[in-house]
Every structure is written in C-alpha cells, then in structure tokens.
Design a protein around this motif. Structure first.
Motif, PDB file in Angstrom:
ATOM      1  N   ILE A   1       0.840  -1.204   0.000  1.00  0.00           N
ATOM      2  CA  ILE A   1       0.000   0.000   0.000  1.00  0.00           C
ATOM      3  C   ILE A   1       0.875   1.254   0.000  1.00  0.00           C
ATOM      4  CG2 ILE A   1      -1.599   1.349   1.448  1.00  0.00           C
ATOM      5  CD1 ILE A   1      -2.901  -1.364   2.226  1.00  0.00           C
ATOM      6  N   ALA A   2       1.976   1.186   0.746  1.00  0.00           N
ATOM      7  CA  ALA A   2       2.857   2.352   0.857  1.00  0.00           C
ATOM      8  C   ALA A   2       3.468   2.740  -0.494  1.00  0.00           C
ATOM      9  CB  ALA A   2       3.955   2.068   1.873  1.00  0.00           C
ATOM     10  N   LYS A   3       3.457   1.788  -1.416  1.00  0.00           N
ATOM     11  CA  LYS A   3       4.062   2.083  -2.733  1.00  0.00           C
ATOM     12  C   LYS A   3       3.008   2.292  -3.809  1.00  0.00           C
ATOM     13  CE  LYS A   3       8.261  -0.583  -1.854  1.00  0.00           C
ATOM     14  NZ  LYS A   3       7.886  -1.754  -1.036  1.00  0.00           N
ATOM     15  N   GLU A   4       1.755   2.100  -3.475  1.00  0.00           N
ATOM     16  CA  GLU A   4       0.724   2.173  -4.506  1.00  0.00           C
ATOM     17  C   GLU A   4       0.457   3.603  -4.960  1.00  0.00           C
ATOM     18  OE1 GLU A   4      -2.015  -1.829  -3.973  1.00  0.00           O
ATOM     19  OE2 GLU A   4      -2.516  -0.083  -2.774  1.00  0.00           O
ATOM     20  N   ASP A   5      -0.130   3.662  -6.128  1.00  0.00           N
ATOM     21  CA  ASP A   5      -0.482   4.930  -6.743  1.00  0.00           C
ATOM     22  C   ASP A   5      -1.427   5.723  -5.826  1.00  0.00           C
ATOM     23  OD1 ASP A   5      -0.711   6.608  -9.073  1.00  0.00           O
ATOM     24  OD2 ASP A   5      -2.799   5.955  -9.042  1.00  0.00           O
ATOM     25  N   SER A   6      -1.147   6.996  -5.641  1.00  0.00           N
ATOM     26  CA  SER A   6      -1.948   7.735  -4.666  1.00  0.00           C
ATOM     27  C   SER A   6      -3.422   7.855  -5.073  1.00  0.00           C
ATOM     28  CB  SER A   6      -1.352   9.104  -4.370  1.00  0.00           C
ATOM     29  OG  SER A   6      -1.132   9.783  -5.551  1.00  0.00           O
ATOM     30  N   GLU A   7      -3.697   7.891  -6.374  1.00  0.00           N
ATOM     31  CA  GLU A   7      -5.114   7.972  -6.783  1.00  0.00           C
ATOM     32  C   GLU A   7      -5.877   6.708  -6.407  1.00  0.00           C
ATOM     33  OE1 GLU A   7      -5.830   9.129 -10.883  1.00  0.00           O
ATOM     34  OE2 GLU A   7      -4.679  10.951 -10.425  1.00  0.00           O
ATOM     35  N   LEU A   8      -5.198   5.577  -6.567  1.00  0.00           N
ATOM     36  CA  LEU A   8      -5.811   4.285  -6.197  1.00  0.00           C
ATOM     37  C   LEU A   8      -6.145   4.295  -4.704  1.00  0.00           C
ATOM     38  CD1 LEU A   8      -6.261   1.278  -7.328  1.00  0.00           C
ATOM     39  CD2 LEU A   8      -4.141   0.769  -6.117  1.00  0.00           C
ATOM     40  N   LEU A   9      -5.231   4.830  -3.922  1.00  0.00           N
ATOM     41  CA  LEU A   9      -5.447   4.869  -2.465  1.00  0.00           C
ATOM     42  C   LEU A   9      -6.578   5.833  -2.113  1.00  0.00           C
ATOM     43  CD1 LEU A   9      -1.776   4.899  -1.119  1.00  0.00           C
ATOM     44  CD2 LEU A   9      -3.307   2.961  -1.390  1.00  0.00           C
ATOM     45  N   GLN A  10      -6.567   6.970  -2.777  1.00  0.00           N
ATOM     46  CA  GLN A  10      -7.542   8.000  -2.402  1.00  0.00           C
ATOM     47  C   GLN A  10      -8.978   7.614  -2.748  1.00  0.00           C
ATOM     48  OE1 GLN A  10      -5.589  11.286  -4.217  1.00  0.00           O
ATOM     49  NE2 GLN A  10      -4.047  11.316  -2.587  1.00  0.00           N
ATOM     50  N   SER A  11      -9.139   6.648  -3.660  1.00  0.00           N
ATOM     51  CA  SER A  11     -10.503   6.243  -4.022  1.00  0.00           C
ATOM     52  C   SER A  11     -10.875   4.886  -3.432  1.00  0.00           C
ATOM     53  CB  SER A  11     -10.648   6.225  -5.544  1.00  0.00           C
ATOM     54  OG  SER A  11      -9.594   5.457  -6.098  1.00  0.00           O
ATOM     55  N   ALA A  12      -9.974   4.304  -2.631  1.00  0.00           N
ATOM     56  CA  ALA A  12     -10.254   2.996  -2.026  1.00  0.00           C
ATOM     57  C   ALA A  12     -11.384   3.136  -1.000  1.00  0.00           C
ATOM     58  CB  ALA A  12      -8.993   2.463  -1.353  1.00  0.00           C
ATOM     59  N   PRO A  13     -12.106   2.064  -0.693  1.00  0.00           N
ATOM     60  CA  PRO A  13     -11.922   0.687  -1.162  1.00  0.00           C
ATOM     61  C   PRO A  13     -12.590   0.433  -2.514  1.00  0.00           C
ATOM     62  CG  PRO A  13     -13.701   0.766   0.444  1.00  0.00           C
ATOM     63  CD  PRO A  13     -13.170   2.161   0.322  1.00  0.00           C
ATOM     64  N   HIS A  14     -12.065  -0.574  -3.222  1.00  0.00           N
ATOM     65  CA  HIS A  14     -12.570  -0.868  -4.555  1.00  0.00           C
ATOM     66  C   HIS A  14     -13.319  -2.187  -4.632  1.00  0.00           C
ATOM     67  CE1 HIS A  14     -10.241   2.515  -6.046  1.00  0.00           C
ATOM     68  NE2 HIS A  14      -9.280   2.100  -5.247  1.00  0.00           N
ATOM     69  N   THR A  15     -13.179  -3.036  -3.617  1.00  0.00           N
ATOM     70  CA  THR A  15     -13.759  -4.382  -3.729  1.00  0.00           C
ATOM     71  C   THR A  15     -14.890  -4.634  -2.733  1.00  0.00           C
ATOM     72  OG1 THR A  15     -12.133  -5.192  -2.144  1.00  0.00           O
ATOM     73  CG2 THR A  15     -11.555  -5.371  -4.471  1.00  0.00           C
ATOM     74  N   THR A  16     -15.236  -3.664  -1.938  1.00  0.00           N
ATOM     75  CA  THR A  16     -16.270  -3.885  -0.930  1.00  0.00           C
ATOM     76  C   THR A  16     -17.651  -3.561  -1.502  1.00  0.00           C
ATOM     77  OG1 THR A  16     -15.791  -1.664  -0.178  1.00  0.00           O
ATOM     78  CG2 THR A  16     -14.808  -3.424   1.072  1.00  0.00           C
ATOM     79  N   ILE A  17     -18.686  -4.013  -0.822  1.00  0.00           N
ATOM     80  CA  ILE A  17     -20.052  -3.803  -1.319  1.00  0.00           C
ATOM     81  C   ILE A  17     -20.352  -2.311  -1.422  1.00  0.00           C
ATOM     82  CG2 ILE A  17     -22.505  -4.176  -0.803  1.00  0.00           C
ATOM     83  CD1 ILE A  17     -21.624  -6.733   0.652  1.00  0.00           C
ATOM     84  N   VAL A  18     -19.910  -1.583  -0.423  1.00  0.00           N
ATOM     85  CA  VAL A  18     -20.095  -0.135  -0.436  1.00  0.00           C
ATOM     86  C   VAL A  18     -18.717   0.508  -0.606  1.00  0.00           C
ATOM     87  CG1 VAL A  18     -20.875   1.832   0.931  1.00  0.00           C
ATOM     88  CG2 VAL A  18     -22.057  -0.347   1.114  1.00  0.00           C
ATOM     89  N   GLY A  19     -18.607   1.494  -1.481  1.00  0.00           N
ATOM     90  CA  GLY A  19     -17.317   2.143  -1.728  1.00  0.00           C
ATOM     91  C   GLY A  19     -17.024   3.226  -0.710  1.00  0.00           C
ATOM     92  N   ARG A  20     -16.226   4.207  -1.086  1.00  0.00           N
ATOM     93  CA  ARG A  20     -15.859   5.273  -0.158  1.00  0.00           C
ATOM     94  C   ARG A  20     -17.092   6.107   0.184  1.00  0.00           C
ATOM     95  NH1 ARG A  20     -10.829   8.256   1.419  1.00  0.00           N
ATOM     96  NH2 ARG A  20      -9.756   6.597   0.321  1.00  0.00           N
ATOM     97  N   LEU A  21     -17.347   6.224   1.456  1.00  0.00           N
ATOM     98  CA  LEU A  21     -18.514   7.007   1.882  1.00  0.00           C
ATOM     99  C   LEU A  21     -18.107   8.458   2.104  1.00  0.00           C
ATOM    100  CD1 LEU A  21     -19.975   4.550   4.530  1.00  0.00           C
ATOM    101  CD2 LEU A  21     -20.843   4.949   2.233  1.00  0.00           C
ATOM    102  N   ASP A  22     -19.066   9.322   1.961  1.00  0.00           N
ATOM    103  CA  ASP A  22     -18.844  10.724   2.296  1.00  0.00           C
ATOM    104  C   ASP A  22     -19.153  10.882   3.790  1.00  0.00           C
ATOM    105  OD1 ASP A  22     -19.001  13.421   2.742  1.00  0.00           O
ATOM    106  OD2 ASP A  22     -19.894  13.869   0.791  1.00  0.00           O
ATOM    107  N   ASP A  23     -18.098  10.788   4.615  1.00  0.00           N
ATOM    108  CA  ASP A  23     -18.298  10.772   6.077  1.00  0.00           C
ATOM    109  C   ASP A  23     -19.018  12.022   6.558  1.00  0.00           C
ATOM    110  OD1 ASP A  23     -16.892   8.482   6.055  1.00  0.00           O
ATOM    111  OD2 ASP A  23     -15.020   9.346   6.803  1.00  0.00           O
ATOM    112  N   VAL A  24     -18.627  13.172   5.987  1.00  0.00           N
ATOM    113  CA  VAL A  24     -19.193  14.427   6.467  1.00  0.00           C
ATOM    114  C   VAL A  24     -20.688  14.465   6.164  1.00  0.00           C
ATOM    115  CG1 VAL A  24     -19.124  16.922   6.244  1.00  0.00           C
ATOM    116  CG2 VAL A  24     -17.007  15.598   6.190  1.00  0.00           C
ATOM    117  N   LYS A  25     -21.035  14.088   4.923  1.00  0.00           N
ATOM    118  CA  LYS A  25     -22.442  14.104   4.543  1.00  0.00           C
ATOM    119  C   LYS A  25     -23.235  13.099   5.407  1.00  0.00           C
ATOM    120  CE  LYS A  25     -25.241  14.253   0.443  1.00  0.00           C
ATOM    121  NZ  LYS A  25     -25.385  13.758  -0.915  1.00  0.00           N
TER     122      LYS A  25
END
Ligand SMILES: *Cc1c(COP(=O)(O)O)cnc(C)c1O
Length: 476
Positions: free
Chosen positions: A436-460
């Motif tokens: 993970i420490a070496k992965e592309d930052s865009e991939l990290l910033q949009s994770a998770p990619h394999t879960t039923i629900v993706g990145r949630l908008d915590d604030v909203k």
C-alpha cells in the motif's frame, strides 16, 4: 435478491409463523398493541428472516474471519470454550432476585473472579457492577469523590495526561470534576515537572492510562505517585489494556489506589458494536467500603451478599453483565497461573515485530520499544492519508487499525496485533501495508474498490443522516 432490503421482500399478509386459534371468543388485543402490518414492518417468512440476518452477518467483519488489529481495542480471539461454558443452563436461567441459596454457583464465579483479579493486580477488592470501561471509570471517580467527601475535603480537579484514553476526561467531566490536562515529553511519557506545577489543594487524582494510548509504559510512575500522594491526591489506573502487562506487575506496587480493567478486552469476551462489556473496578486496601453495593462474600461455607453503609451505592441494575464475567473467568482458568504471562509477552513481541517491520514505510514518531500496540504517524512520503491507507486495507481483506487516535499525531495509525496472531499472519499484513505504501496515490484516495459499499462521504453521512427506509430509495 440477497442485496434486497428486507422491506423490499415484504408481501402483504405473509407471516413468519401462524398460531392455532386459541378458542377464546371475544378476545381482543389491547388497544395500544399493533399488528406488524399496521406498523409498516416487513411481512416476510421465517426463511426470509433467517437469510436476511445470515447475509447481514456475512457483510460484517469479525475476528473469527480475519486479522483485526484495531489499536486500543484488543480484538483478540475469543476461545469457544468460554461460549460453551457460558451457555450452561445453570448460569443462564438464574435470576438475580432468586434467593442466595439458589445462586451459590453464580456467586462463586463472582467471588473467585474477584480473587483472580486481586491476585493479578494486588488490589484488595473488585466490583463487577460497571458494564463497560467508561462505566468503570465513572464508578472509580465516584469512589474517589466519596473518599474526599467522607474526609470532608472538597477536591474538584482531575489531572489527565494528553496521552490518556479519550474516555478519561469525559468520565471526569461527567462525574462533575474539572479536567486539567498535563502535557507529555518527546518520548510520550508524562512531563513530571509540568505535573508538579499543576498539582494543588483542589487536585483529587490523576488518571493514568498505562501503557498509554501511545503504547508506551509510563516510565516515571513512581515519581508521579510520589507527587500525587504527597499532596493527598489519589492515583487512578486505566487498566483497560492490561494485555501488555498481564501477570507482570502489581498496580498497587506502582502506587495506584483505584483502577478499572476491561474484561471484554484483556480477558477475551466478544466486544465491539456496543455489545455487552464489563469494567470491574478495583481498590487498594482501605477503600473497599466505598465500592458499589452489593458485594459477594464467603464465610467458608456459603456465599452471601453484603452492603456497606459508606458505599457509593448502586451503579447498575443488579450485578453488571454476569455472562461477560463468566467468560473472563473461563479464560483466566484455562490459561492458569503459569500461562497468563505468555499473553503479555506475545502481545508485546507481536507489536514490536510490526513496528520494526513497517518503520521504513510508515513514520514512527516514537521509536522506543512499544508495549501491546504501535502508533505510526501515516505514510513517510505522505502520498496519501491515513484514512486512505485504512480504506485500502479493506481491499486486502483486513480490518483497518485505529486511525486518527490518539490525537497527538495528525495521521495517527494505531496497530494492536494481540498475542493470538502467528508470524505468518503478521508477515502477510506487513506485506500488504508495504505494498500500500508504494501504490499509486489515486488508487489509495478512491479505495476501497472491492467492498459492497465504496468510499462514503463521512461528512455528509454525519450531517445528513438517512435513517428512514423510505428516504433511501433503491439500494444500489
Ligand atoms: C477501551 C478503553 C476504554 C473504554 O472502555 P469501553 O468499554 O469502551 O467503555 C478506556 N480506556 C482505555 C485505555 C481503553 O482502551
């Protein structure tokens, strides 16, 4: 279909089971009771219900499924023998209002567990009334308050180091104390010079989390104890995370007067999601009379309840969460005196192994040996945040560590592997963290990619919570 909401499966008039006509004519339900169809509840078959809950459980993550290194929470494996024994009818079907004569077995469990905790900590007596760690803190603080009341001293302040668990200042405030924060030094330990300057005639006690939320053993406890006691103040030990020191020290030898333990962490009972807990409070010799009523005693033949007139009173209905105590008792007995120390040595070894293995990719703000957990301050190269790393770990099948706690570092990432994990499991996790420490930052910033629900908008989610089914619409 398995992603359908149970409301979507509902068919008017469908029932889980039906009962034969009871033959009583003119029988009417009380007017304030409603049938499920009138309540806008789903009308489904028993099989629908079973599938609904089974599928929900599979969407969850538990320690029986995979590695769960949630710092400060001690998500250790819960041996199944504890569950088996706690299911025994003789324990399960008793009621606290039964006569003492018919409760002897359950009372013995309380009595013996109290003796075991006293043997492990050096404390004189424990109460099992508090139902969680924070509840234990509140109870402990009420004891401290009452101690000063009875001495006709009005002490209003509690000192809490910045490295304490967040519940400490909250409990002190709930108990009506003023919270005084004490800074730490570079090495994460309490600044004793600062402490000296904060202590005054109003200081009732200090609450020390040890090891602190930085996973560090407070090195100056004896000095802290001297500072507090010479001022007539008391020492409170937050022993929620006793895992790191189990079987290795007496809290009383370090000068502590009152403490709590989280049975649901160190002593292995399932927890999380607000499930039942137990935060027994122990006191040193001379303070037993202040413990909540009632307490279990033994006269050599029979167990009986006693109450003290000087007690702080009752802090929960009956005697706390008995089942949690029973599981903790089984856990202690199955390890025995000889093996209980292995818990702390392996927990500390595992945490240090993770620490040393990841320090080239993750920023290590305190490099001393840690105890049961290690705190990093995010990625060294800051190509992504700690939140991104945590979300990405979900793709690798791990429960993320605790993040953004403690508050001392901006990108805190707190890993507690516990003693249960094998070197192979730790190596796999370390491998994932390094990848993970070496992965592309865009991939990290949009994770998770394999879960039923993706990145949630915590604030909203926090500002505009959708809590009614009708507002959700179709579940995508
Ligand atoms: C978990 C924890 C608590 C609070 O315990 P709860 O059972 O969650 O109320 C308090 N102090 C420390 C150090 C903890 O880790």
């Amino acid at each position: 279909m398995y992603n359908s909401l149970i409301f979507e499966l509902s068919k008017k008039g469908r029932v889980g089971y039906s009962l034969p006509n009871n033959g009583i004519s003119g029988y009417k339900m009380a007017s304030n009771l409603k049938r499920s169809s009138e309540l806008d509840m789903p009308e489904v078959s028993e099989l629908d219900v079973i599938r609904h809950y089974t599928n929900l459980s599979l969407k969850n993550f538990g320690v029986d499924q995979g590695f769960y290194p949630l710092g400060s929470c001690t998500m250790k494996y819960n041996p199944k023998i504890n569950e088996e024994l706690s299911k025994i009818g003789a324990f399960n079907s008793v009621h606290p209002l039964q006569s003492e004569d018919t409760l002897q077995g359950s009372m013995k469990v309380y009595y013996e567990l109290e003796k075991a905790l006293c043997a492990l900590t050096g404390m004189k007596a424990f109460t099992f009334a508090p139902c969680a760690g924070a509840h234990g803190e509140l109870t402990g603080l009420m004891i401290i308050k009452e101690y000063f009341n009875q001495r006709k001293e009005n002490r209003t302040k509690i000192i809490v180091p910045v490295s304490a668990h967040g519940t400490n200042p909250a409990s002190a405030a709930v108990c009506g104390f003023e919270v005084v924060v004490c800074e730490c030094l570079e090495d994460g330990c309490v600044d004793t010079n600062k402490l000296r300057s904060l202590v005054d005639k109003d200081t009732a006690a200090i609450m020390l989390t040890n090891p602190s939320t930085l996973g560090i053993f407070e090195k100056d406890i004896l000095e802290i104890s001297e500072i507090m006691h010479s001022n007539g103040s008391l020492m409170y030990y937050d022993g929620a995370n006793l895992n790191a020191v189990l079987g290795r020290l007496y809290t009383t030898s370090m000068g502590f007067d009152v403490m709590h333990i989280n049975l649901h962490k160190t002593f292995s009972t399932p927890h999380g999601g607000g499930g039942p807990g137990s935060g027994p409070v122990g006191v040193r010799s001379g303070l037993e009379h202040l413990l909540p009523n009632p307490r279990v005693c033994f006269n050599g033949k029979k167990y009986y309840f006693t109450s003290s007139k000087k007690s702080i009173g009752q802090v929960s209905t009956f005697f706390g969460n008995f089942n949690v105590c029973l599981k903790a008792y089984c856990y202690i007995l199955s390890l025995g005196k000889e093996h209980i120390k292995d818990v702390s040595s392996l927990a500390v070894l595992n945490a240090n192994y993770v620490k040393e293995s990841l320090k080239d990719s993750y920023k290590l703000p305190i490099s001393n040996h840690c105890k049961h957990e290690v705190v990093f301050d995010g990625l060294i190269d800051k190509r992504a945040t700690t939140l991104d790393v945590a979300k990405r770990l979900l793709d690798y099948g791990y429960h993320p560590p605790t993040i953004y706690f403690p508050l001392l570092f901006h990108e805190a990432l707190m890993i507690e592997p516990t003693e249960n994990e094998s070197k192979e499991t730790l190596d796999e996790f370390i491998n994932a963290m390094e990848k993970i420490a070496k992965e592309d930052s865009e991939l990290l910033q949009s994770a998770p990619h394999t879960t039923i629900v993706g990145r949630l908008d915590d604030v909203k989610a926090a500002r505009f919570p959708v809590i009614k089914f009708k507002d959700i619409g179709k579940y995508e």
